[in-house]
Design a protein around this motif. Structure first.
Motif, mmCIF file in Angstrom:
data_model
loop_
_atom_site.group_PDB
_atom_site.id
_atom_site.type_symbol
_atom_site.label_atom_id
_atom_site.label_comp_id
_atom_site.label_asym_id
_atom_site.label_seq_id
_atom_site.Cartn_x
_atom_site.Cartn_y
_atom_site.Cartn_z
ATOM 1 N N LYS A 68 0.819 -1.190 0.000
ATOM 2 C CA LYS A 68 0.000 0.000 0.000
ATOM 3 C C LYS A 68 0.862 1.254 0.000
ATOM 4 N N SER A 69 2.196 1.082 -0.044
ATOM 5 C CA SER A 69 3.050 2.253 -0.016
ATOM 6 C C SER A 69 4.244 2.090 -0.940
ATOM 7 N N ARG A 70 4.034 1.396 -2.041
ATOM 8 C CA ARG A 70 5.090 1.249 -3.029
ATOM 9 C C ARG A 70 5.299 2.619 -3.662
ATOM 10 N N VAL A 71 6.475 3.209 -3.418
ATOM 11 C CA VAL A 71 6.622 4.614 -3.790
ATOM 12 C C VAL A 71 7.958 4.900 -4.433
ATOM 13 N N LYS A 72 8.027 6.053 -5.039
ATOM 14 C CA LYS A 72 9.288 6.657 -5.421
ATOM 15 C C LYS A 72 9.609 7.648 -4.316
ATOM 16 N N THR A 73 10.735 7.466 -3.643
ATOM 17 C CA THR A 73 11.038 8.335 -2.526
ATOM 18 C C THR A 73 11.265 9.756 -2.999
ATOM 19 N N GLN A 74 10.607 10.683 -2.345
ATOM 20 C CA GLN A 74 10.700 12.085 -2.723
ATOM 21 C C GLN A 74 12.056 12.627 -2.340
ATOM 22 N N LYS A 75 12.688 13.325 -3.240
ATOM 23 C CA LYS A 75 13.963 13.948 -2.958
ATOM 24 C C LYS A 75 13.758 15.201 -2.123
ATOM 25 N N SER A 76 14.704 15.482 -1.262
ATOM 26 C CA SER A 76 14.612 16.701 -0.487
ATOM 27 C C SER A 76 15.068 17.878 -1.331
ATOM 28 N N GLY A 77 14.766 19.031 -0.848
ATOM 29 C CA GLY A 77 15.162 20.218 -1.593
ATOM 30 C C GLY A 77 13.998 21.163 -1.750
ATOM 31 N N ILE A 88 -8.485 1.245 -4.874
ATOM 32 C CA ILE A 88 -8.916 2.615 -4.596
ATOM 33 C C ILE A 88 -8.361 3.126 -3.276
ATOM 34 N N HIS A 89 -8.384 2.301 -2.249
ATOM 35 C CA HIS A 89 -8.049 2.779 -0.912
ATOM 36 C C HIS A 89 -6.648 2.420 -0.446
ATOM 37 N N ASN A 90 -6.040 1.402 -1.036
ATOM 38 C CA ASN A 90 -4.724 0.968 -0.586
ATOM 39 C C ASN A 90 -3.648 1.054 -1.662
ATOM 40 N N GLY A 91 -4.067 1.143 -2.914
ATOM 41 C CA GLY A 91 -3.084 1.333 -3.972
ATOM 42 C C GLY A 91 -2.413 0.075 -4.467
ATOM 43 N N PHE A 92 -3.016 -1.092 -4.251
ATOM 44 C CA PHE A 92 -2.445 -2.320 -4.809
ATOM 45 C C PHE A 92 -3.551 -3.274 -5.237
ATOM 46 N N PHE A 93 -3.179 -4.207 -6.079
ATOM 47 C CA PHE A 93 -4.061 -5.288 -6.530
ATOM 48 C C PHE A 93 -3.535 -6.577 -5.941
ATOM 49 N N TYR A 94 -4.396 -7.322 -5.240
ATOM 50 C CA TYR A 94 -3.957 -8.561 -4.609
ATOM 51 C C TYR A 94 -4.333 -9.742 -5.498
ATOM 52 N N GLU A 95 -3.327 -10.413 -6.019
ATOM 53 C CA GLU A 95 -3.522 -11.439 -7.043
ATOM 54 C C GLU A 95 -4.427 -12.584 -6.588
ATOM 55 N N ASN A 96 -4.241 -13.044 -5.369
ATOM 56 C CA ASN A 96 -4.972 -14.229 -4.907
ATOM 57 C C ASN A 96 -6.042 -13.862 -3.881
ATOM 58 N N ASN A 97 -6.810 -12.855 -4.190
ATOM 59 C CA ASN A 97 -7.802 -12.340 -3.242
ATOM 60 C C ASN A 97 -8.989 -13.301 -3.143
ATOM 61 N N ALA A 98 -9.079 -13.996 -2.023
ATOM 62 C CA ALA A 98 -10.169 -14.962 -1.818
ATOM 63 C C ALA A 98 -11.509 -14.277 -1.644
ATOM 64 N N HIS A 99 -11.505 -12.961 -1.443
ATOM 65 C CA HIS A 99 -12.743 -12.229 -1.182
ATOM 66 C C HIS A 99 -13.095 -11.263 -2.317
ATOM 67 N N ASP A 100 -12.484 -11.459 -3.468
ATOM 68 C CA ASP A 100 -12.767 -10.546 -4.571
ATOM 69 C C ASP A 100 -14.205 -10.733 -5.045
ATOM 70 N N SER A 116 3.036 1.269 -17.309
ATOM 71 C CA SER A 116 3.345 1.842 -16.007
ATOM 72 C C SER A 116 2.733 0.972 -14.916
ATOM 73 N N PHE A 117 3.226 1.119 -13.689
ATOM 74 C CA PHE A 117 2.707 0.331 -12.584
ATOM 75 C C PHE A 117 1.214 0.580 -12.397
ATOM 76 N N HIS A 118 0.819 1.844 -12.458
ATOM 77 C CA HIS A 118 -0.589 2.169 -12.266
ATOM 78 C C HIS A 118 -1.458 1.606 -13.388
ATOM 79 N N SER A 119 -0.980 1.672 -14.616
ATOM 80 C CA SER A 119 -1.741 1.119 -15.737
ATOM 81 C C SER A 119 -1.900 -0.382 -15.586
ATOM 82 N N ARG A 120 -0.842 -1.035 -15.136
ATOM 83 C CA ARG A 120 -0.899 -2.492 -14.952
ATOM 84 C C ARG A 120 -1.921 -2.863 -13.877
ATOM 85 N N VAL A 121 -1.928 -2.121 -12.782
ATOM 86 C CA VAL A 121 -2.893 -2.371 -11.707
ATOM 87 C C VAL A 121 -4.317 -2.171 -12.212
ATOM 88 N N ALA A 122 -4.540 -1.097 -12.972
ATOM 89 C CA ALA A 122 -5.885 -0.794 -13.475
ATOM 90 C C ALA A 122 -6.382 -1.889 -14.413
#
Length: 615
Positions: A4-13, A323-335, A458-464
């Motif tokens: 839920k937090s796969r990110v590109k780390t923001q650079k400081s500055g 929508i709420h966590n930002g990932f797709f769970y491949e083996n979601n038993a509750h999908d 892109s990662f987001h396109s793949r998830v969608a």
């Protein structure tokens, strides 16, 4: 949390901040607030409105470039400080460490063998960021005056997070520094990435999430600049859209409900360190110990040294995860995908059907779910469809016939069909309805699979695209299951098979011997995932709740967290600008295909769009 937090780390500055006058910025903010507070767009115009809101937001973001608070260093640089702070504050810090798990991102790694049900992690209350700690912080004076903050705990937590992030002396800074600088929720999607969600059940919630977040930002920007009680907030000189999007996403992906200190009610909280755990299928293993005043987590299963430690976030669909966590769970038993069904009030047998449904504790209009498992429908949906397809004589039998009261409880039992004809009708209806929903997508399952083979997605396109494909696969299984069931019961009818005879002793009834006390209960909560719809909706349609994520988990009598890390409602509407809920009549949501269900007729034609949920 990792996924839920796969990110590109923001650079400081500091970056090069664009020069913009306060008046110019306030004009843009006012325009955004007005746009986001306008009436809901007409059907088919949602994308146009979304693009317009994005355009205004991007103008604001461009002028705010370089104004957001950042930290020197990478996210992982602050993990040792987090662990030291946690240990000093009384949290458990032995038996695990924070590690990077590639696609899943950061998570907890077992540094020794851990047994299933072993208490391995506890976090004391003083480490938690809660609505209560927000009220006792610099945010307190504004909270006491602003009814939006008072009504929306998740928004309060978001501002609590922003204020503490801006305070170099904040007690929670070791935790805040380890939060992702960006998220993979749709709030962070590019416009072309959101397009992949068109025609999915998630798209309307994505629109609502973005619109509500933009509206809240514009509203609070004005509050911070003008409200006397906001004068001491560290946000007055720099409160950017990116700041608010980050804070909302942090809360959205991490918040939980915990009991207040006296246990009399619940409050929202962010739980440091524990929120690093990633999700897997299983059971809830996190609770709150009121006696020791701490959040506790036991191991979901046996973990060997160097294995990742998982928790179960709850019975969420992949649409909710995206929508709420930002990932797709491949083996979601509750999908699952949502399907909104209702008995038309114009139908001649409406009153009788509504009465039978009421005795079973089922509204005459409700949101159900088609599941990824077999059978694809719950006992509650089976009961609804049986009543929906009943003839007048069958309805009379369940209202005033022999054993009518107790027979209500057989409606969701697969072993007791109403009649072979009734079973054929309901499975034909389900087969047809799922087939119609498949036609609303603008690509086929095979086309989606081919798209996913492209290496440059892109990662987001793949998830969608994965989400879009998963919805279709659930519907395809529902079509196949409906066809198989229809053929089975047709054969039973043709062969003159005897219906299973009703025997009261063979029905699993409630222990309470008072028949009246049984009526509204059994079928009401057969499935946690199914939600009730507004009572005034008529006709069958496919729909999902717009802009509302899953409920924040409740606490049972023993202080257990019913869901882990539930999605927030940070995108919920501001009270003074509540969204209208549109009734669609006898049509699918986009209004192109009329589905008349009167007289038990199955749906005949196709529609053009279905949608789902969650901030």
């Amino acid at each position: 949390m990792g996924k839920k937090s796969r990110v590109k780390t923001q650079k400081s500055g500091t970056g090069a901040a664009a020069v913009v006058s306060p008046k110019e910025m306030m004009n843009l903010i006012s325009e955004l607030l007005q746009k986001c507070s306008s009436a809901a767009p007409s059907p088919g115009k949602e994308w146009e409105e979304y693009v317009q809101i994005r355009g205004l937001v991007e103008k604001i973001r461009k002028k705010q470039k370089g104004l957001s608070v950042t930290f020197d260093g990478k996210r992982e640089d602050f993990f040792p400080e987090l662990m030291a702070w946690a240990a000093k504050s009384g949290a458990s810090c032995e038996g695990f460490e924070i590690s990077n798990f590639a696609e899943e991102g950061y998570g907890l790694n077992a540094s020794r063998d851990i047994k299933a049900d072993e208490l391995f992690l506890w976090i004391p209350r003083k480490m938690l960021m809660t609505v209560e700690s927000a009220k006792n912080s610099v945010l307190g004076p504004l909270y006491s005056q602003d009814r939006i903050l008072q009504a929306m705990g998740n928004v309060t937590l978001a501002f609590h997070l922003l204020c503490e992030r801006a305070d170099p002396a904040s007690f929670w800074l070791p935790y805040i520094k380890t939060l992702p600088s960006e998220y993979d929720t749709p709030l962070y999607y590019e416009e072309e990435e959101v397009q992949h969600l068109q025609s999915t059940q998630a798209i309307q919630d994505v629109f609502s999430q973005y619109k509500n977040t933009a509206r809240q930002y514009a509203y609070f920007y004005k509050v911070i600049q003008t409200h006397p009680n906001a004068s001491k907030l560290p946000l007055k000189d720099a409160f950017t859209f990116d700041d608010y999007r980050w804070a909302v996403s942090s809360v959205m992906t991490r918040q939980n409900q915990i009991p207040t200190e006296d246990g009399s009610r619940v409050t929202l909280a962010l739980i440091p360190l524990w929120d690093m755990c990633n999700h897997t299928n299983g059971l809830i293993t996190t609770g709150y110990n009121l006696e020791d005043d701490r959040c506790e987590c036991v191991a979901l299963q046996d973990y060997k040294k160097n294995e990742q430690i998982y928790i179960f976030y709850g019975t969420r669909s992949n649409a909710e995860f995206v929508i709420h966590n930002g990932f797709f769970y491949e083996n979601n038993a509750h999908d699952r995908v949502k399907i909104k069904l209702g008995v038309s009030k114009s139908e001649r047998l409406y009153a009788m059907k509504a009465e039978v449904l009421a005795r079973a504790g089922i509204p005459s209009s409700s949101i159900f779910a088609l599941h990824c498992s077999e059978p694809p429908i719950s006992a509650q949906l089976l009961a609804f469809l049986r009543v929906f397809c009943m003839t007048e004589e069958e309805l009379k039998d369940y209202l005033v016939g022999d054993h009518a009261i107790n027979k209500i409880f057989t409606l969701g039992n697969t072993e007791f069909p109403v009649s072979w004809e009734n079973e054929i009708k309901l499975w034909t209806f389900l087969e047809t309805r799922a087939a119609l929903l498949l036609k609303t997508y603008k690509s086929t399952s095979e086309e989606d699979r081919l798209l996913l083979e492209k290496p440059d997605l892109s990662f987001h396109s793949r998830v969608a695209i994965k989400l879009r494909l998963a919805e279709k696969e659930i519907l395809e299984r529902a079509v196949s299951s409906g066809q198989a069931k229809r053929e089975h019961f047709q054969k039973q009818l043709e062969e003159g098979a005897q219906l299973p005879k009703y025997e009261e002793s063979s029905i699993s009834l409630l222990e309470n011997s008072d028949p009246d006390s049984k009526l509204p209960i059994i079928l009401r909560k057969l499935e946690e995932a199914e939600e009730t719809a507004d009572q005034d909706l008529s006709v069958t349609e496919v729909l999902a709740d717009a802009g509302e994520g899953p409920e924040v988990p409740l606490i049972n009598g023993e202080g257990k967290l019913i869901h882990s890390s539930t999605a927030s409602k940070a995108n919920a509407d501001l009270p003074e600008h509540a969204e209208d809920k549109t009734e669609t009549g006898d049509k699918l949501e986009n209004g192109e295909a009329t589905l008349h269900e009167d007289n038990n007729q199955s749906a005949k034609r196709t529609g053009d769009e279905a949608k789902d949920d969650g901030n």
